[in-house]
Each structure stands twice: as C-alpha cells, then as structure tokens.
Scaffold this motif. Sequence first.
Motif, PDB file in Angstrom:
ATOM      1  N   ALA A 113       0.826  -1.205   0.000  1.00 17.62           N
ATOM      2  CA  ALA A 113       0.000   0.000   0.000  1.00 17.62           C
ATOM      3  C   ALA A 113       0.860   1.254   0.000  1.00 17.62           C
ATOM      4  CB  ALA A 113      -0.928  -0.004   1.217  1.00 17.62           C
ATOM      5  N   ALA A 114       1.951   1.233   0.768  1.00 19.79           N
ATOM      6  CA  ALA A 114       2.859   2.384   0.806  1.00 19.79           C
ATOM      7  C   ALA A 114       3.519   2.597  -0.552  1.00 19.79           C
ATOM      8  CB  ALA A 114       3.913   2.179   1.887  1.00 19.79           C
ATOM      9  N   ILE A 115       3.894   1.496  -1.208  1.00 19.16           N
ATOM     10  CA  ILE A 115       4.483   1.597  -2.553  1.00 19.16           C
ATOM     11  C   ILE A 115       3.505   2.268  -3.507  1.00 19.16           C
ATOM     12  CG2 ILE A 115       5.213   0.247  -4.563  1.00 19.16           C
ATOM     13  CD1 ILE A 115       6.363  -1.819  -2.577  1.00 19.16           C
ATOM     14  N   SER A 116       2.248   1.820  -3.479  1.00 20.22           N
ATOM     15  CA  SER A 116       1.246   2.388  -4.397  1.00 20.22           C
ATOM     16  C   SER A 116       0.962   3.845  -4.078  1.00 20.22           C
ATOM     17  CB  SER A 116      -0.044   1.562  -4.330  1.00 20.22           C
ATOM     18  OG  SER A 116      -0.631   1.659  -3.045  1.00 20.22           O
ATOM     19  N   SER A 117       0.953   4.196  -2.789  1.00 19.26           N
ATOM     20  CA  SER A 117       0.701   5.582  -2.403  1.00 19.26           C
ATOM     21  C   SER A 117       1.812   6.503  -2.894  1.00 19.26           C
ATOM     22  CB  SER A 117       0.568   5.686  -0.886  1.00 19.26           C
ATOM     23  OG  SER A 117       0.405   7.026  -0.476  1.00 19.26           O
ATOM     24  N   VAL A 118       3.055   6.067  -2.718  1.00 17.51           N
ATOM     25  CA  VAL A 118       4.194   6.869  -3.170  1.00 17.51           C
ATOM     26  C   VAL A 118       4.177   7.004  -4.693  1.00 17.51           C
ATOM     27  CG1 VAL A 118       6.719   6.925  -3.333  1.00 17.51           C
ATOM     28  CG2 VAL A 118       5.622   6.321  -1.170  1.00 17.51           C
ATOM     29  N   SER A 131      -6.544   5.799  -3.907  1.00 13.33           N
ATOM     30  CA  SER A 131      -7.179   4.822  -3.024  1.00 13.33           C
ATOM     31  C   SER A 131      -7.381   3.489  -3.735  1.00 13.33           C
ATOM     32  CB  SER A 131      -8.522   5.363  -2.522  1.00 13.33           C
ATOM     33  OG  SER A 131      -8.348   6.536  -1.765  1.00 13.33           O
ATOM     34  N   LEU A 132      -7.766   3.552  -4.998  1.00 19.08           N
ATOM     35  CA  LEU A 132      -7.946   2.328  -5.772  1.00 19.08           C
ATOM     36  C   LEU A 132      -6.614   1.600  -5.955  1.00 19.08           C
ATOM     37  CD1 LEU A 132      -9.661   0.404  -7.422  1.00 19.08           C
ATOM     38  CD2 LEU A 132      -9.440   1.939  -9.380  1.00 19.08           C
ATOM     39  N   LEU A 133      -5.547   2.361  -6.165  1.00 22.56           N
ATOM     40  CA  LEU A 133      -4.228   1.747  -6.312  1.00 22.56           C
ATOM     41  C   LEU A 133      -3.790   1.061  -5.020  1.00 22.56           C
ATOM     42  CD1 LEU A 133      -1.940   4.137  -8.410  1.00 22.56           C
ATOM     43  CD2 LEU A 133      -2.850   1.910  -9.037  1.00 22.56           C
ATOM     44  N   ILE A 134      -4.134   1.642  -3.880  1.00 22.72           N
ATOM     45  CA  ILE A 134      -3.802   1.022  -2.595  1.00 22.72           C
ATOM     46  C   ILE A 134      -4.528  -0.318  -2.461  1.00 22.72           C
ATOM     47  CG2 ILE A 134      -4.149   1.237  -0.098  1.00 22.72           C
ATOM     48  CD1 ILE A 134      -3.521   4.218  -0.406  1.00 22.72           C
ATOM     49  N   ALA A 135      -5.794  -0.339  -2.860  1.00 19.46           N
ATOM     50  CA  ALA A 135      -6.542  -1.604  -2.849  1.00 19.46           C
ATOM     51  C   ALA A 135      -5.908  -2.604  -3.812  1.00 19.46           C
ATOM     52  CB  ALA A 135      -7.999  -1.348  -3.214  1.00 19.46           C
ATOM     53  N   CYS A 136      -5.432  -2.120  -4.957  1.00 17.59           N
ATOM     54  CA  CYS A 136      -4.754  -2.991  -5.930  1.00 17.59           C
ATOM     55  C   CYS A 136      -3.491  -3.594  -5.318  1.00 17.59           C
ATOM     56  CB  CYS A 136      -4.396  -2.202  -7.186  1.00 17.59           C
ATOM     57  SG  CYS A 136      -5.803  -1.772  -8.230  1.00 17.59           S
ATOM     58  N   ALA A 137      -2.745  -2.774  -4.595  1.00 17.48           N
ATOM     59  CA  ALA A 137      -1.526  -3.272  -3.945  1.00 17.48           C
ATOM     60  C   ALA A 137      -1.863  -4.352  -2.928  1.00 17.48           C
ATOM     61  CB  ALA A 137      -0.793  -2.114  -3.272  1.00 17.48           C
ATOM     62  N   SER A 138      -2.942  -4.152  -2.189  1.00 17.40           N
ATOM     63  CA  SER A 138      -3.373  -5.152  -1.211  1.00 17.40           C
ATOM     64  C   SER A 138      -3.713  -6.469  -1.905  1.00 17.40           C
ATOM     65  CB  SER A 138      -4.581  -4.641  -0.432  1.00 17.40           C
ATOM     66  OG  SER A 138      -4.291  -3.411   0.189  1.00 17.40           O
ATOM     67  N   PHE A 160     -11.716  -3.097   2.350  1.00 14.71           N
ATOM     68  CA  PHE A 160     -11.525  -1.680   2.055  1.00 14.71           C
ATOM     69  C   PHE A 160     -12.797  -1.009   1.555  1.00 14.71           C
ATOM     70  CE2 PHE A 160      -7.194  -3.434   1.603  1.00 14.71           C
ATOM     71  CZ  PHE A 160      -6.575  -2.666   2.580  1.00 14.71           C
ATOM     72  N   SER A 161     -13.905  -1.746   1.567  1.00 13.25           N
ATOM     73  CA  SER A 161     -15.230  -1.195   1.251  1.00 13.25           C
ATOM     74  C   SER A 161     -15.239  -0.459  -0.086  1.00 13.25           C
ATOM     75  CB  SER A 161     -15.693  -0.242   2.372  1.00 13.25           C
ATOM     76  OG  SER A 161     -15.780  -0.918   3.593  1.00 13.25           O
ATOM     77  N   LEU A 162     -14.644  -1.093  -1.093  1.00 10.48           N
ATOM     78  CA  LEU A 162     -14.626  -0.476  -2.417  1.00 10.48           C
ATOM     79  C   LEU A 162     -16.017  -0.490  -3.037  1.00 10.48           C
ATOM     80  CD1 LEU A 162     -11.414  -1.808  -4.183  1.00 10.48           C
ATOM     81  CD2 LEU A 162     -11.754   0.386  -3.078  1.00 10.48           C
ATOM     82  N   ASP A 163     -16.278   0.533  -3.832  1.00 12.18           N
ATOM     83  CA  ASP A 163     -17.501   0.565  -4.618  1.00 12.18           C
ATOM     84  C   ASP A 163     -17.246  -0.292  -5.857  1.00 12.18           C
ATOM     85  OD1 ASP A 163     -20.078   1.339  -5.228  1.00 12.18           O
ATOM     86  OD2 ASP A 163     -19.431   3.063  -6.402  1.00 12.18           O
TER      87      ASP A 163
END
Length: 566
Positions: A113-118, A131-138, A160-163
């Motif tokens: 998640a940190a990698i995707s956020s950066v 936020s979607l990228l963080i879910a992708c990393a997970s 992560f309660s994604l839509d």
Amino acid sequence: MSVVVGLLAGLAAVVLKNLTYFIEASLERGILISDNSLYFVLPIIGLTLVFIYVKFIHKEKLKLAVSSILFSLSKEKGIISPKQIYSRLITAPLTVGFGGSTGLLGPAVASGAAISSVLGSSLRINAKTRSLLIACASAGAIASIFQSPIAAIIFAVEVFSLDLTMLSMLPLLLASISGVLTSYFFLGNEILFSFTVQKSFEIEDTLFYIVLGIGTAFASIYFTKMYFGIIKLFEPLGSPIYKLLVGGLAIGTMLYFIPPLYGEGFGFINDLLRDDHIAALGHTPFDTYIDNIWVVVALLAGITVFKAVAMTATLAAGGAGGTFIPTMVMGSALGNLMAKIINNAGLGFDVSEANFTLIGMAGLISGVLHAPLTAIFLIAEITGGYALFVPLMITSAISYLITKNVIDYTIYTRELAESDSLLTHDKDRTVLNFMDLDEVIEKNFKPVRPDMTLGEMLHESVSKSTRNIFPVVDENKALVGIVLLDDIREFMFDTTKYSSTTVATYMHTPPEHIFYGKDNMRQVMQKFQTSGAWNLPVIKNGEYVGFVSKSKLLTAYRRELINFTR
C-alpha cells in the motif's frame, strides 16, 4: 499502474516471506538442540531488535497494518509515508522469525500500500485513484502470498469497502494477476498449503458443519475480545521496555509448552492437513502422553485458546505483524479438534479431519474479519477447487451472522469507527468521512460586540457586509449570540434607536453550534437536519471561527459524491 503496483506489492510479499523464513531456518537448529529452552529467550531478542529499530530509526509507533491503511484512505486521502515501504520488511521478519506469534499478510499489504501511495503521489493522481491503487496493492500482496487471485480481489472489496464497478474491478484483477505471477517467478510452483480434497461434502455431515459454524463464531468473539482486553492490560505498563519484557516472557512461556504458537504457523496447518498431528504439535512437555487422543485434543484446544493471547501479547509488546494468519491457525486447530472429538466420541461418525481443518479456518476468517466471501473463496482456491464450497458457505455464513450480531466492528475497524474515520459500503457515510470541515467554513461575516449601539452596528458592519447574519462576540472572541438582518430590519431607519439600543437587545442564541475538532461531518449534517437552520456558527477552542452554510455544505457533499462514484 495497477500492473506495476501488483508486481511491486507481490515482490514485497516475496521478500518479506524469504527474510522471515531465513531467520527461522537459522534459528531452527538451535531450538532443536536446546529442547525448547531457547523459546524463553528468542521472542525477547526479536522484540528488542524491533524496539531498537523503531526507537532510533523508524521513530514512529507501529500500528496494525490494515487499520493504518483504512485511516489513510478515509482521513489522509490515501497518503502513506514512504517509511512504511521498508519498515514492515524489517520489523515483521524480526518479530515473526524470532517467534512472535503474528502473521506476515498485514505487513505485506502495508508495504504494498505504501508503494502504491508513493507511486500515485509522484504521478500526481487524484485521491480516488490513489485509493484504488492502494486496494490494488493489497490484492497483489495477498495474491502473491496465497497464490489465490480471486480471494485477493474479494478481500480488497470487503475490507476496504470499495464501490464495486467495472472501473475498479479491472485494475484489481490486473494487480492480482501481477502479484500471482511475481510469486510464481520467484518461488516457482511452491504452494503454501499442499492439499487435495480426499473426501467430498456429504449431506449427513451438514449438522456437524453447522456446529462448526457456531463454534468458530464463539471463537471469533473470543479472539476479538481477547485482543482488546490484552491491549488494555498492557497500557498501565507505560514504558515500552516493560511491555517488551512482560510480553516477551509471556510469549516464551507459551511457546515452551505449545511450540506451534511459534511464528506464523503455516507448518502447523500443513501438518494437520496431512493428518499428522504428532508433527503439528512438535516436541512438548507432554510427549509421554501424546499417544492418547484426548491429550492431543487438549493440546489443540490450548492452541485454539492461546493463539489469540500469543498474537496480541506480541503486538502489545511492540512487535510487528498481522492478525489474518493467526486467525487461520486458530481456526485450523479448532476445526481439527472438533473433527477428532466427533470421530473419537464413540458415536460411530467418521468425518474428514483435513476438511474440518480447512473449514475451521474459513469460519474464523469470516467471524474475526467480518469477511465471509474472502474466507469462502480463499479456502476454495487453496484446495484447488470447489468440492467443499457448500460446507464453506454454511460455516462461514453462520460464523459471520453470529459474530456480527455480537461485535459490530473488527480488530481493524473498532478504533476507526469510534473516531468516525471508518470507510464502509454506506456511500453517504463514506462521502461524509471524505469531507473536510475546513473546506466549508465561511469567514466573511462581520462580527459585532454586544455593547455596540444599533447605529454603530449599521455603519460599521451592516453597511459593509454582503451577508445577512452577524456574529456577536465578546472581548475574548467567544460567541455570545447572533443577529439576523431580519431582527433589525424594522428598526434600521428609526434613528431614535441608533444610540438608545444596543446589539444585545436584538441578538439571540443560534439553534445549534458546530464544535471544530469534536463534531465530524456526519454530526454537522445531522445538526442542520434537526435544527432546520441555514447557517450555523463554528466554535474552535471556545472562540468564534466562522459559519457553515447549508447550501455550501450540500454543494461540497454533492461534489464529493460525484468524485466517489465516478
């Protein structure tokens, strides 16, 4: 971007696993030679190394991985510190490799998640996409660890309660595939659980799976309450060093009597799946009596009870790790002991102990994490098919329904819910969580003093203002009332009142106050709804700050809703 994030998250998971297994393998020979005596020492060594790293290098308190990610999504627009990329890769292997009874899934997810956020921040993408990228990393991290791409996607959606739309599903799918490919590239066909279903579901076993569902529900409730109870128990210790010593000794003692509590516990699960409970239990002080099946049942019950204690003690003592895999270990022990009880109770029943081991894991995941679909599809993918799909659904559904009715929030979400920082599938609540009070406060109001005359108010404030409301503040900037233009309209041209009446004559108390830092956006919206007001004053540390207007609030809400559902 989702492909890149999936690959990098998968790589982080592989590095995490290999570092941990390297430490465990290096220590394993010493443990065997010492006949379990090193179990008293190793957890303290590992926790001490983590303490030194956190105090002098990381310099931030370690938090539960998934909880910290959920907080960053709801309150920090998906911004995660770059330090989280490597800190989890250091602290988690030291904790788990030296015997800490936690899991690696949470740290792998946090690092990804940190990698995707950066990455998202460097490419200047918006908060929703980040936020979607963080879910992708997970999803990539989970797919890499378990080699289960479908369960990884469902985990990202449930936790992560994604839509769930095609716009979010496709990136999750690509990231999950990338994570699995990374795992295959570095680890080959090495699988976490070596298991093939030998005995399919039989209708006469339905009652037993219902009982297992009830059992895993109560175990899930115990797991959650024990977690918060032990965390609270450690709080009076104050000093991190005291926590480290108490936690380390407690873990070492439990490991001496119940060696399978060491580390993650995947070896324990695999031995149970092979119907080899002797290897699963390892060398214990009760080896003399291990031929007695009821001693085995008692030891499995000990693992069921003490896995939650050992995990929480590790985290409370300053260790790093996750809670997902400990729930699997606890569930496998509970499922296996229930099967042994059924088979050895002399009632003539014969159920598959391996199947119960798997389905027990699903029941605990479903109950502890409130993620029944993740539990069902993860175990189904681990087994390589859907032969156990019906019992998985029975047990997971029962466990979830009972647990959810007793405990509203999980280990991940309770603290976030208490501070109203929790993302949910409730779009209204989620949109309000994304909103920031600072963005809707208006400050272009002309304040007046209660001792001002009507004439002074008209000349100094009313004539120079474009608003129809005037806050009345005292010398300490505290709000003592408000005056509406309608309150003075009939007296504005009566010059005889200009010097004979003061603002205090016309002011009144606002229908509600908004308290900055105390009221969240959901409470702000509720105050407008119940009061019927169009403008409400904002108070910060006892001082007047400005007003929030209903029209601006609803405009901001609609804008955020469009961004969220786009």
